[in-house]
Design a protein around this motif. Sequence first.
Motif, PDB file in Angstrom:
ATOM      1  N   ILE A 136       0.820  -1.225   0.000  1.00  0.00           N
ATOM      2  CA  ILE A 136       0.000   0.000   0.000  1.00  0.00           C
ATOM      3  C   ILE A 136       0.846   1.263   0.000  1.00  0.00           C
ATOM      4  O   ILE A 136       0.364   2.342  -0.296  1.00  0.00           O
ATOM      5  CB  ILE A 136      -0.988   0.023   1.186  1.00  0.00           C
ATOM      6  N   GLY A 137       2.109   1.146   0.338  1.00  0.00           N
ATOM      7  CA  GLY A 137       2.967   2.321   0.350  1.00  0.00           C
ATOM      8  C   GLY A 137       4.185   2.080   1.207  1.00  0.00           C
ATOM      9  O   GLY A 137       4.431   0.980   1.683  1.00  0.00           O
ATOM     10  N   GLY A 138       4.946   3.140   1.386  1.00  0.00           N
ATOM     11  CA  GLY A 138       6.154   3.036   2.188  1.00  0.00           C
ATOM     12  C   GLY A 138       6.785   4.387   2.406  1.00  0.00           C
ATOM     13  O   GLY A 138       6.232   5.422   2.031  1.00  0.00           O
ATOM     14  N   GLY A 139       7.933   4.356   3.013  1.00  0.00           N
ATOM     15  CA  GLY A 139       8.663   5.579   3.272  1.00  0.00           C
ATOM     16  C   GLY A 139      10.133   5.388   2.969  1.00  0.00           C
ATOM     17  O   GLY A 139      10.709   4.350   3.268  1.00  0.00           O
ATOM     18  N   LEU A 140      10.705   6.371   2.338  1.00  0.00           N
ATOM     19  CA  LEU A 140      12.140   6.395   2.057  1.00  0.00           C
ATOM     20  C   LEU A 140      12.663   7.686   2.651  1.00  0.00           C
ATOM     21  O   LEU A 140      12.415   8.772   2.118  1.00  0.00           O
ATOM     22  CB  LEU A 140      12.402   6.329   0.548  1.00  0.00           C
ATOM     23  N   TYR A 141      13.342   7.550   3.782  1.00  0.00           N
ATOM     24  CA  TYR A 141      13.769   8.700   4.575  1.00  0.00           C
ATOM     25  C   TYR A 141      12.529   9.520   4.922  1.00  0.00           C
ATOM     26  O   TYR A 141      11.600   8.985   5.502  1.00  0.00           O
ATOM     27  CB  TYR A 141      14.855   9.490   3.855  1.00  0.00           C
ATOM     28  N   GLU A 142      12.459  10.788   4.556  1.00  0.00           N
ATOM     29  CA  GLU A 142      11.283  11.582   4.914  1.00  0.00           C
ATOM     30  C   GLU A 142      10.204  11.555   3.827  1.00  0.00           C
ATOM     31  O   GLU A 142       9.158  12.165   3.977  1.00  0.00           O
ATOM     32  CB  GLU A 142      11.664  13.049   5.183  1.00  0.00           C
ATOM     33  N   GLU A 143      10.440  10.853   2.743  1.00  0.00           N
ATOM     34  CA  GLU A 143       9.516  10.864   1.619  1.00  0.00           C
ATOM     35  C   GLU A 143       8.530   9.692   1.711  1.00  0.00           C
ATOM     36  O   GLU A 143       8.910   8.563   1.984  1.00  0.00           O
ATOM     37  CB  GLU A 143      10.292  10.756   0.307  1.00  0.00           C
ATOM     38  N   MET A 144       7.267   9.993   1.470  1.00  0.00           N
ATOM     39  CA  MET A 144       6.238   8.958   1.453  1.00  0.00           C
ATOM     40  C   MET A 144       6.111   8.412   0.034  1.00  0.00           C
ATOM     41  O   MET A 144       6.105   9.173  -0.929  1.00  0.00           O
ATOM     42  CB  MET A 144       4.896   9.525   1.909  1.00  0.00           C
ATOM     43  N   LEU A 145       6.036   7.083  -0.088  1.00  0.00           N
ATOM     44  CA  LEU A 145       5.922   6.433  -1.390  1.00  0.00           C
ATOM     45  C   LEU A 145       4.574   5.730  -1.493  1.00  0.00           C
ATOM     46  O   LEU A 145       4.127   5.103  -0.530  1.00  0.00           O
ATOM     47  CB  LEU A 145       7.028   5.387  -1.564  1.00  0.00           C
TER      48      LEU A 145
END
Length: 148
Positions: free
Chosen positions: A79-88
């Motif tokens: 459904i999604g994720g996070g890479l450092y401060e960025e939402m994916l």
Amino acid sequence: QSGLTVAQSTELRREMRKAGASYKVTKNRLTRLALEGTKFAHLSDLFKGPTGIAYSEDPVAAARIAVKFAEGNDKFEIIGGGLYEEMLDDAGVKSLAKLPSLDELRGKIIGMLNTPATRIAGVLQAPGGQLARVMQARASQGETAEAA
């Protein structure tokens, strides 16, 4: 995460561990509380319904295994994720999974650094070798002239 059997969850965890990543099923309320006040607070909206978290030091490893597992299992959805401060979103996680891992990138960088050094060594050796061949040819011509 909804509907995975114990065997499927175990297999996913095993694959994650092999890649240096981890996978855990979460309690959404506790996870949202833990995220408050951190740089990952914006991910709180992802924690609804049965949810699992895949994470690793290498940003690509967990994404790669999760995407691969999702392709072979209809009950596992990204459904999604996070890479450092960025939402994916899910497409962002799938794109991340296609990137080379940190170890692969390190290998490529080392290869690129070694290639110029190899070329420089070859270039430096070539004139010396050519000079030696020319001198050998001249010496051979001189010996032939003296013999005649």
